[in-house]
Design a protein around this motif. Structure first.
Motif, PDB file in Angstrom:
ATOM      1  N   PHE A   1      64.409  22.466  -9.266  1.00  0.00           N
ATOM      2  CA  PHE A   1      65.194  22.753 -10.338  1.00  0.00           C
ATOM      3  C   PHE A   1      65.263  21.166 -10.954  1.00  0.00           C
ATOM      4  O   PHE A   1      65.450  20.368 -10.149  1.00  0.00           O
TER       5      PHE A   1
ATOM      6  N   PHE B   1      71.550  22.252 -16.853  1.00  0.00           N
ATOM      7  CA  PHE B   1      70.114  22.856 -16.230  1.00  0.00           C
ATOM      8  C   PHE B   1      69.056  22.881 -17.334  1.00  0.00           C
ATOM      9  O   PHE B   1      69.257  23.074 -18.698  1.00  0.00           O
TER      10      PHE B   1
ATOM     11  N   TYR C   1      58.986  27.934  -9.608  1.00  0.00           N
ATOM     12  CA  TYR C   1      58.796  28.670  -8.073  1.00  0.00           C
ATOM     13  C   TYR C   1      57.698  28.441  -7.456  1.00  0.00           C
ATOM     14  O   TYR C   1      57.576  28.534  -6.289  1.00  0.00           O
TER      15      TYR C   1
ATOM     16  N   ARG D   1      65.556  24.279  -3.377  1.00  0.00           N
ATOM     17  CA  ARG D   1      66.259  25.390  -2.451  1.00  0.00           C
ATOM     18  C   ARG D   1      65.243  25.623  -1.539  1.00  0.00           C
ATOM     19  O   ARG D   1      64.315  26.275  -1.939  1.00  0.00           O
TER      20      ARG D   1
ATOM     21  N   THR E   1      69.543  29.843   1.704  1.00  0.00           N
ATOM     22  CA  THR E   1      69.337  30.307   0.081  1.00  0.00           C
ATOM     23  C   THR E   1      70.592  30.163  -0.988  1.00  0.00           C
ATOM     24  O   THR E   1      70.073  30.125  -2.101  1.00  0.00           O
ATOM     25  N   TYR E   2      71.670  29.675  -0.438  1.00  0.00           N
ATOM     26  CA  TYR E   2      72.688  29.340  -1.342  1.00  0.00           C
ATOM     27  C   TYR E   2      72.723  27.950  -1.671  1.00  0.00           C
ATOM     28  O   TYR E   2      73.451  27.422  -2.565  1.00  0.00           O
ATOM     29  N   LYS E   3      72.143  27.001  -0.773  1.00  0.00           N
ATOM     30  CA  LYS E   3      72.245  25.543  -0.972  1.00  0.00           C
ATOM     31  C   LYS E   3      70.943  24.969  -1.578  1.00  0.00           C
ATOM     32  O   LYS E   3      69.927  25.360  -1.691  1.00  0.00           O
ATOM     33  N   TYR E   4      71.353  23.725  -2.323  1.00  0.00           N
ATOM     34  CA  TYR E   4      70.494  22.973  -3.108  1.00  0.00           C
ATOM     35  C   TYR E   4      70.552  21.623  -2.492  1.00  0.00           C
ATOM     36  O   TYR E   4      71.652  20.999  -2.236  1.00  0.00           O
TER      37      TYR E   4
ATOM     38  N   PHE F   1      69.632  17.925  -3.611  1.00  0.00           N
ATOM     39  CA  PHE F   1      69.450  17.049  -4.851  1.00  0.00           C
ATOM     40  C   PHE F   1      68.851  15.547  -4.508  1.00  0.00           C
ATOM     41  O   PHE F   1      69.092  15.127  -3.430  1.00  0.00           O
ATOM     42  N   GLY F   2      68.089  15.267  -5.542  1.00  0.00           N
ATOM     43  CA  GLY F   2      67.536  13.767  -5.362  1.00  0.00           C
ATOM     44  C   GLY F   2      68.631  12.923  -5.953  1.00  0.00           C
ATOM     45  O   GLY F   2      69.787  13.471  -6.477  1.00  0.00           O
TER      46      GLY F   2
ATOM     47  N   TYR G   1      78.958  33.144  -6.693  1.00  0.00           N
ATOM     48  CA  TYR G   1      78.709  31.612  -5.884  1.00  0.00           C
ATOM     49  C   TYR G   1      79.327  30.585  -6.805  1.00  0.00           C
ATOM     50  O   TYR G   1      79.020  30.362  -7.758  1.00  0.00           O
TER      51      TYR G   1
ATOM     52  N   TYR H   1      80.558  26.249  -5.741  1.00  0.00           N
ATOM     53  CA  TYR H   1      80.238  25.201  -5.262  1.00  0.00           C
ATOM     54  C   TYR H   1      81.016  24.029  -5.450  1.00  0.00           C
ATOM     55  O   TYR H   1      81.591  23.777  -6.535  1.00  0.00           O
TER      56      TYR H   1
ATOM     57  N   TYR I   1      80.584  19.890  -5.185  1.00  0.00           N
ATOM     58  CA  TYR I   1      79.863  18.752  -4.937  1.00  0.00           C
ATOM     59  C   TYR I   1      80.643  17.338  -5.109  1.00  0.00           C
ATOM     60  O   TYR I   1      81.499  17.429  -5.898  1.00  0.00           O
TER      61      TYR I   1
ATOM     62  N   LEU J   1      73.844  14.312  -5.680  1.00  0.00           N
ATOM     63  CA  LEU J   1      74.998  15.123  -5.350  1.00  0.00           C
ATOM     64  C   LEU J   1      74.991  15.850  -3.866  1.00  0.00           C
ATOM     65  O   LEU J   1      73.836  15.963  -3.488  1.00  0.00           O
TER      66      LEU J   1
ATOM     67  N   LEU K   1      76.703  18.423  -1.255  1.00  0.00           N
ATOM     68  CA  LEU K   1      77.463  19.585  -1.232  1.00  0.00           C
ATOM     69  C   LEU K   1      78.869  19.474  -0.149  1.00  0.00           C
ATOM     70  O   LEU K   1      78.375  19.038   0.886  1.00  0.00           O
TER      71      LEU K   1
ATOM     72  N   TYR L   1      80.878  25.533  -0.140  1.00  0.00           N
ATOM     73  CA  TYR L   1      80.476  26.491  -1.130  1.00  0.00           C
ATOM     74  C   TYR L   1      81.256  27.837  -0.580  1.00  0.00           C
ATOM     75  O   TYR L   1      81.681  28.174   0.246  1.00  0.00           O
TER      76      TYR L   1
ATOM     77  N   ARG M   1      77.164  30.036  -9.727  1.00  0.00           N
ATOM     78  CA  ARG M   1      75.946  30.827  -9.904  1.00  0.00           C
ATOM     79  C   ARG M   1      76.047  32.176  -9.478  1.00  0.00           C
ATOM     80  O   ARG M   1      76.930  32.536  -8.815  1.00  0.00           O
TER      81      ARG M   1
ATOM     82  N   THR N   1      70.303  29.919 -11.704  1.00  0.00           N
ATOM     83  CA  THR N   1      70.784  28.716 -12.348  1.00  0.00           C
ATOM     84  C   THR N   1      72.039  28.380 -11.930  1.00  0.00           C
ATOM     85  O   THR N   1      73.143  29.326 -11.826  1.00  0.00           O
ATOM     86  N   GLN N   2      72.356  27.156 -11.838  1.00  0.00           N
ATOM     87  CA  GLN N   2      73.735  26.629 -11.520  1.00  0.00           C
ATOM     88  C   GLN N   2      74.278  26.131 -12.743  1.00  0.00           C
ATOM     89  O   GLN N   2      73.577  25.256 -13.272  1.00  0.00           O
TER      90      GLN N   2
END
Lengths: 111, 116
Positions: free
Chosen positions: A34, A46, A51, A91, A96-99, A101-102, B31, B33, B35, B43, B45, B48, B94, B104-105
């Protein structure tokens, strides 16, 4: 451990000077890469989701691409209003629910 | 649609004080979250929720508690604030991907918290 690394940390461009931002990832079973834009004092907004390797997406002067190890955000003929911090996130199949980030690339486009 | 809103926008606390940050979304997302964003750290987490009445720990949960009593609200609590909790806090939501919604978040505008 899943990790997302962005480079460079900061980038200054002249208006019209095209460049690319890099996002390298080691994310187990990537289920999405993303890109977000973040303006100072605001939340991330966003931009794109990618994918699979080889996938490309475009929006105005921005184009995001994905390989098996990294993603690029290409900025063509940037304008001062493109100045922002660009974040990427992955992700994984494990969360599945967590991201993940850089730390972002701070872009400054000079008029 | 307001999207994701956060209150308050700014807050200064003294060490040991408690407070609750409120996140609200009007998109009927499953969902949500919390952060935190710190310079050079990206960012991270905190907690959540995958639905009303559920919560789970994220990467940095210590010192924080959360509740999701209503689907549209996600509360982040600090029971005894510490200077290390000085940060900018973002809420995001999301939808459930099985519903066909975009992956998309959506983020709120953030709460800037300073703990003295």
């Amino acid at each position: 451990e899943d990790q997302v690394t962005q480079s460079p940390e900061a980038l200054r461009l002249q208006e019209g000077e095209s460049s690319s931002l890099n996002c390298s990832y080691t994310v187990s079973g990537l289920r999405g890469l993303f890109w977000y834009r973040q303006d100072p004092g605001k939340g991330p907004e966003f931009l794109f989701t990618l994918y699979s390797a080889g996938e490309e997406k475009e929006k105005e002067r921005l184009k995001a691409t994905l390989t098996k190890k990294e993603s690029f955000l290409h900025i063509t003929a940037p304008k001062p209003e493109d100045s922002a911090t660009y974040l990427c996130a992955g992700r994984s199949e494990r969360g599945t629910y967590k991201y993940i980030f850089g730390t972002g690339t701070r872009l400054k486009v000079l008029a | 649609n307001a999207g994701v809103t956060q209150t308050p926008k700014f807050r200064v606390l003294k060490t040991g004080q408690s407070m609750t940050l409120l996140c609200a979304q009007d998109m009927n997302h499953e969902y949500m979250y919390w952060y935190r964003q710190d310079p050079g750290m990206g960012l991270r987490l905190i907690h959540y929720s995958v639905g009303e009445g559920t919560t789970a720990k994220g990467e940095v949960p210590d010192g924080y508690n959360v509740s999701r009593l209503k689907k549209q609200n996600f509360l982040l609590g600090l029971e005894s604030a510490a200077p290390s909790q000085t940060s900018v806090y973002f809420c995001a939501s999301r939808n459930d991907l099985t519903s066909g919604s975009p992956d998309t978040q959506y983020f709120g505008p953030g709460t800037r918290l300073t703990v003295l």
